[in-house]
Write an enzyme that holds these catalytic residues in place. Structure first.
Site, short mmCIF file in Angstrom:
data_model
loop_
_atom_site.label_atom_id
_atom_site.label_comp_id
_atom_site.label_asym_id
_atom_site.label_seq_id
_atom_site.Cartn_x
_atom_site.Cartn_y
_atom_site.Cartn_z
N LEU A 269 0.84 -1.22 0.00
CA LEU A 269 0.00 0.00 0.00
C LEU A 269 0.87 1.26 0.00
O LEU A 269 0.34 2.37 0.05
CB LEU A 269 -0.92 -0.01 1.22
CG LEU A 269 -2.01 -1.08 1.18
CD1 LEU A 269 -2.82 -1.08 2.46
CD2 LEU A 269 -2.93 -0.87 -0.02
N SER A 270 2.18 1.08 -0.07
CA SER A 270 3.08 2.25 -0.08
C SER A 270 2.82 3.17 -1.28
O SER A 270 2.78 4.40 -1.11
CB SER A 270 4.54 1.81 -0.08
OG SER A 270 4.83 1.22 1.16
N LYS A 317 16.66 -5.23 2.80
CA LYS A 317 16.98 -4.18 3.77
C LYS A 317 18.45 -4.20 4.24
O LYS A 317 19.01 -3.15 4.55
CB LYS A 317 16.06 -4.28 4.99
CG LYS A 317 14.65 -3.77 4.70
CD LYS A 317 13.81 -3.76 5.96
CE LYS A 317 12.38 -3.37 5.65
NZ LYS A 317 11.52 -3.28 6.81
N ASP A 353 11.71 2.58 10.09
CA ASP A 353 10.82 1.60 10.73
C ASP A 353 10.78 1.82 12.23
O ASP A 353 9.72 1.88 12.84
CB ASP A 353 11.31 0.17 10.44
CG ASP A 353 10.89 -0.32 9.06
OD1 ASP A 353 9.90 0.21 8.52
OD2 ASP A 353 11.56 -1.22 8.53
N GLY A 379 13.90 -8.38 11.78
CA GLY A 379 14.24 -6.96 11.62
C GLY A 379 13.31 -6.04 12.40
O GLY A 379 13.75 -5.07 13.01
N ASN A 399 10.76 -15.40 21.55
CA ASN A 399 10.79 -15.88 20.16
C ASN A 399 10.66 -17.39 20.08
O ASN A 399 10.98 -18.11 21.03
CB ASN A 399 12.10 -15.44 19.49
CG ASN A 399 12.02 -15.55 17.97
OD1 ASN A 399 11.00 -15.15 17.40
ND2 ASN A 399 13.04 -16.08 17.33
N ARG A 400 10.18 -17.84 18.93
CA ARG A 400 10.03 -19.28 18.68
C ARG A 400 11.41 -19.93 18.59
O ARG A 400 11.73 -20.86 19.31
CB ARG A 400 9.24 -19.45 17.37
CG ARG A 400 9.06 -20.88 16.92
CD ARG A 400 8.30 -20.93 15.62
NE ARG A 400 9.03 -20.28 14.53
CZ ARG A 400 8.60 -20.21 13.27
NH1 ARG A 400 7.42 -20.72 12.94
NH2 ARG A 400 9.32 -19.63 12.34
N GLU A 403 17.66 -19.75 19.57
CA GLU A 403 19.01 -19.25 19.24
C GLU A 403 18.93 -17.80 18.75
O GLU A 403 19.67 -16.92 19.21
CB GLU A 403 19.58 -20.13 18.14
CG GLU A 403 21.04 -20.50 18.33
CD GLU A 403 21.45 -21.51 17.29
OE1 GLU A 403 22.10 -21.08 16.33
OE2 GLU A 403 21.07 -22.70 17.43
N GLY A 484 -0.67 -2.11 13.25
CA GLY A 484 0.52 -1.72 12.50
C GLY A 484 0.28 -0.56 11.56
O GLY A 484 1.24 -0.01 11.01
P1 NAP Z 1 11.46 -11.35 9.73
O1 NAP Z 1 12.76 -10.65 9.84
O2 NAP Z 1 11.29 -12.41 8.71
O3 NAP Z 1 11.12 -11.95 11.17
C1 NAP Z 1 9.94 -12.64 11.35
C2 NAP Z 1 9.85 -13.13 12.81
O4 NAP Z 1 8.58 -13.74 12.91
C3 NAP Z 1 10.89 -14.15 13.17
O5 NAP Z 1 11.44 -13.85 14.42
C4 NAP Z 1 10.11 -15.46 13.24
O6 NAP Z 1 10.51 -16.29 14.29
C5 NAP Z 1 8.72 -14.99 13.56
N1 NAP Z 1 7.75 -15.98 13.04
C6 NAP Z 1 7.42 -16.22 11.75
N2 NAP Z 1 6.49 -17.20 11.70
C7 NAP Z 1 6.23 -17.57 12.98
C8 NAP Z 1 5.34 -18.51 13.56
N3 NAP Z 1 4.55 -19.27 12.82
N4 NAP Z 1 5.33 -18.61 14.90
C9 NAP Z 1 6.13 -17.83 15.66
N5 NAP Z 1 6.99 -16.94 15.17
C10 NAP Z 1 7.03 -16.80 13.84
O7 NAP Z 1 10.32 -10.28 9.46
P2 NAP Z 1 10.26 -8.74 9.84
O8 NAP Z 1 10.88 -7.93 8.76
O9 NAP Z 1 10.74 -8.55 11.20
O10 NAP Z 1 8.69 -8.45 9.75
C11 NAP Z 1 7.81 -8.94 10.73
C12 NAP Z 1 6.43 -8.37 10.49
O11 NAP Z 1 6.48 -6.94 10.63
C13 NAP Z 1 5.89 -8.62 9.08
O12 NAP Z 1 4.56 -9.05 9.19
C14 NAP Z 1 5.94 -7.26 8.43
O13 NAP Z 1 4.93 -7.09 7.46
C15 NAP Z 1 5.72 -6.36 9.61
N6 NAP Z 1 6.22 -4.98 9.39
C16 NAP Z 1 5.32 -3.97 9.55
C17 NAP Z 1 5.73 -2.69 9.35
C18 NAP Z 1 4.75 -1.57 9.50
O14 NAP Z 1 5.03 -0.46 9.05
N7 NAP Z 1 3.62 -1.78 10.13
C19 NAP Z 1 7.04 -2.38 8.99
C20 NAP Z 1 7.95 -3.45 8.86
C21 NAP Z 1 7.50 -4.76 9.06
P3 NAP Z 1 11.69 -17.39 14.16
O15 NAP Z 1 12.92 -16.59 14.47
O16 NAP Z 1 11.36 -18.37 15.19
O17 NAP Z 1 11.66 -17.90 12.78
#
Ligand code: NAP
Length: 522
Positions: A269-270, A317, A353, A379, A399-400, A403, A484
């Site tokens: 949606l950006s 990123k 962010d 991130g 966290n799940r 490590e 969010g």
């Molecule tokens: P990321 O780096 O891929 O990290 C995702 C995290 O989610 C990991 O720590 C992972 O845990 C956890 N995860 C994924 N599936 C899971 C599950 N089934 N059960 C438990 N934990 C789970 O992603 P990210 O960049 O941080 O983004 C995370 C979310 O933030 C996304 O949905 C993104 O759209 C949102 N976001 C929103 C904004 C905004 O402006 N609102 C901005 C940036 C990001 P593990 O380490 O255990 O794999």
């Protein structure tokens, strides 16, 4: 207002020039460094006699800011003045009640302060212009802003900044500077010297420059690129007659293209949010999404196509960082860039962010001294932990993957709990920084439905859907919730600020994205 520089070689010629330009010009600048044997009181008196409305500026330009390759007015040894002689002459100008005296920033704070003190003692109405010239180039807009603030700090009544345009885009930097100064409620005279700088001379006063500089027909220019006073007046009339610029047009230096880079980006949606904001800000630009897998090629594209700014999303990123010229300290600490600014070919990386999340959080809860459980170790979780620490709060990582979770907790010197143990944790607020619950998995939550009851505030970084299962559960337990969407809009507003130097229409951006999501959900 149009000012004619009196640059004649002798006192007699200067007197004649004053007489000739008085009917057309609004102001004259007596270049005392060029008028050999110029008698200041006589020249000022001549200007007052010729016209009672004409403003008089007295300048003794130092040769470093006056010698321009190709300029028609050389400074000779004969008329070069010592610093003491210049100060004496400027004080004499104050005593004669001229409207402005011009002194270079390079003269130093002490000299400028001396003149200010002299004006005060004399109870003089003379205003002091603190000026800066570069006779060979135009520095970056960032540098120009720094120079502007250095001039302001001296207590200048009016700032004058005149660099040399080597290319057309240099004009945009100077016009942007005028818009910037105006936004700070500061008076400025700014334009570019040189043939390439002509357009800035035409546009500067329309943009809000206090003065434009011109020459009399058939007279040598005091700086290359100057137009005659008649042509400047005609253009001014034409502009007044055909259209009126009520406010300066946005301060954008080079390109007007903005992009989103990542993979996938199709549902982002950006573009909707940023294009709505750009239109409301009256910035002539467009924001488009590009599905990109090669960060290096994308960065080359930004430089090659002179794209002004980029948003960067998953999975680029971190990867983009090695292709940037400069990285802001916060982005460096986070190891992630989500925003790129192209400053005349120099690519600078930022992270909005964490800023977006902090601004959204601060609207709901005071952060200092509060504890925050952050679910996730990616991130977004890192951005949340970084911002909370910075604001004096205490993050707790859950966290799940243990490590990854422990590594993040160690980085921020905070406690870690496995996701399975979240029921044992106590904190003020809970932040979901995972993708669990995001469309299409809208019936999933990272935690059991009873868990939110342990928190006063529950935050989800997910904005699609607007109300995730986690937030619905939290609302049912009486928690304060927010989605969010807040973070998304705030991080976008920060990006626009970096690209344009202006505040973004936050409420409109939020409304636009919210309406689109509601339509999507219905
Ligand atoms: P990321 O780096 O891929 O990290 C995702 C995290 O989610 C990991 O720590 C992972 O845990 C956890 N995860 C994924 N599936 C899971 C599950 N089934 N059960 C438990 N934990 C789970 O992603 P990210 O960049 O941080 O983004 C995370 C979310 O933030 C996304 O949905 C993104 O759209 C949102 N976001 C929103 C904004 C905004 O402006 N609102 C901005 C940036 C990001 P593990 O380490 O255990 O794999």
């Amino acid at each position: 207002m149009i000012c004619v520089s009196i640059t004649e070689a002798t006192h007699q010629e200067a007197l004649q020039a004053i007489e000739r330009c008085a009917p057309a010009a609004d102001a004259i600048e007596l270049r005392m460094d060029l008028i050999a044997g110029g008698d200041l009181p006589q020249l000022v008196a001549a200007a007052r006699c010729a016209s009672n409305r004409i403003k008089v500026i007295v300048t003794c330009r130092r040769k470093e800011e006056s010698l321009i390759p190709g300029a028609g007015v050389p400074v000779t040894k004969k008329n070069e003045m010592t610093k003491i002689a210049k100060m004496k002459l400027l004080k004499q100008a104050v005593a004669w009640g001229v409207d402005f005296i011009d002194i270079e920033l390079a003269a130093g704070e002490k000299a400028i302060a001396q003149l200010q003190s002299f004006c005060r003692k004399q109870k003089s109405l003379t205003r002091i212009i603190v000026s800066w010239h570069d006779t060979s180039k135009t520095p970056s807009l960032t540098k120009l802003k720094e120079i502007f603030w250095s001039c302001v700090k001296t207590g200048a009544d009016l700032v004058k900044i005149v660099p040399y345009a080597c290319r057309m885009s240099d004009n945009l930097k100077v016009l942007s500077l005028i818009a910037y100064a105006k936004a700070q409620n500061r008076d400025i005279i700014a334009m570019c010297m040189g043939e390439e700088g002509k357009i800035s001379r035409v546009m500067a006063s329309q943009w809000g420059s206090h003065l434009g500089f011109a020459v009399l027909p058939g007279v040598k220019q005091s700086a290359p690129g100057q137009l005659t006073v008649q042509i400047m007046k005609q253009i001014e009339q034409l502009m007044k007659g055909s259209f009126h610029i009520a406010r300066p047009v946005p301060a954008i230096s080079d390109a007007l293209t903005f992009v989103l880079l990542g993979n996938p980006v199709r549902h982002s949606l950006s573009p909707l949010m940023h294009n709505t904001a750009l239109a409301a800000m009256k910035v002539e630009g467009h924001y488009s999404a590009f599905c990109v897998s090669d960060a290096g090629a994308a960065m080359a594209g930004i430089r090659g196509m002179n794209i002004r700014g980029a948003s960067v999303t998953i999975p680029l990123k971190t990867e983009v960082m090695e292709y940037l010229d400069e990285i802001d300290a916060d982005a460096l600490a986070l190891g992630a860039v989500n925003t790129i600014v192209n400053d005349s070919g120099k690519l600078i990386g930022y992270n909005t962010d964490w800023l977006g999340l902090m601004q959204a959080l601060k609207n709901k809860i005071s952060l200092s001294g509060k504890t925050f459980v952050i679910i996730g170790a990616g991130g977004t979780a890192r951005a949340a932990a970084y911002g909370i620490k910075k604001e004096g709060g205490q993050p707790i990582i859950v966290n799940r993957n243990q490590e990854k979770g422990k590594a993040l907790a160690a980085q921020f010197d905070c406690p870690f709990y496995p996701l399975a143990d979240i029921g044992k944790v106590q904190a003020d607020a809970l932040i979901n920084a995972t993708s669990v619950g995001m469309y299409p998995q809208i019936h999933r939550s990272p935690v059991d439905a009873v868990i939110p009851a342990n928190y006063q505030v529950v935050v989800d970084v997910i904005y699609n859907p607007l109300k995730t299962k986690l937030l619905r559960d939290a609302e049912a337990k009486g928690c304060r919730i927010f989605s969010g969407l807040e973070m998304f809009v705030h991080q976008g507003a920060e990006q626009l600020k970096l690209w344009t130097g202006r505040e973004a229409p936050l409420a409109l951006m939020k409304k636009t994205v919210r309406e689109r999501l509601e339509k999507f959900e219905s």
